[in-house]
Design a protein around this motif. Sequence first.
Motif: not given
Lengths: 112, 111
Positions: A32, A34, A94, A98-104, B32, B36, B43-44, B46, B51, B97, B99
Motif C-alpha cells: 500500500n 501513500y 505500508r 501492522n499498519n506501520e508506514q515507512f517514509f521516503g 494499532y 513517529y 522524514r518521520p 517510527l 497494538r 490500512y 493511519l
Amino acid sequence: SQTIHQWPATLVQPVGSPLSLECTVEGTSNPNLYWYRQAAGRGLQLLFYSVGIGQISSEVPQNLSASRPQDRQFILSSKKLLLSDSGFYLCASRGGVNNEQFFGPGTRLTVL
Amino acid sequence: GENVEQHPSTLSVQEGDSAVIKCTYSDSASNYFPWYKQELGKRPQLIIDIRSNVGEKKDQRIAVTLNKTAKHFSLHITETQPEDSAVYFCAASGSNYQLIWGAGTKLIIKP
C-alpha cells in the motif's frame, strides 16, 4: 526491510508549471502506497493512497493527481501548480503485519 | 470519521527530565498506535508502536501506554537528551490500512 526512493529531493517551480514526483519502493511486493504533504511547521496531510496498480484513492480534492503504473512505483502529478502546493511531499509504504508506514526521504517543493 | 487529537503542541523540558505526550482517538475499532519522530527537514521515523492487546510497551528510554477504555495513549521519554529534540507524531489505525495522524508535538530539550 523495504527502501523507499523519492526524487527529486528539492524542486523550485513557477506557478502554473506542471509537476511530476516519483516514488519507488524496494524490498516488498504489492505494498500500500501513500502520498502526504506537509506544510512548513505543520502535520501530515494524506493526499492519495493506493492498494494496487491503477488503484488510486484521493483524500483531498485539489489540483493534484496520482498514478500507479507499476507495483512499486507511485507518481504524484499536477498540470498547473499553485502557490499553495508548496510543501514537503512524502511517499510512504505500508509494511509488515501492522499498519506501520515507512517514509521516503521526501521532496521539498517551492512554488514561486 | 476517525480523529486523533495530540497534546501539547509544544513541550519544553529540562535535559534529564521526563517528557509525556498524549493522544486521544475516536474510533474504538483502532487497534494499532505508532509514534513517529521527525527531525528538522527529515522524514518521520517510527520509534515505537503498540497494538490494542497490550497496555504498555517499553524500549530503553521510551515507552508507550494505551488505555482502550478511555481511548487515549501516551508517549513517555525519560532522561531526555538534546537529541530527543524533534517533532513527535502519534497515529491510530483507520480503515483501508490508513493511519490517522495527530497534529504533532514539538519537543524542546533545554540544556
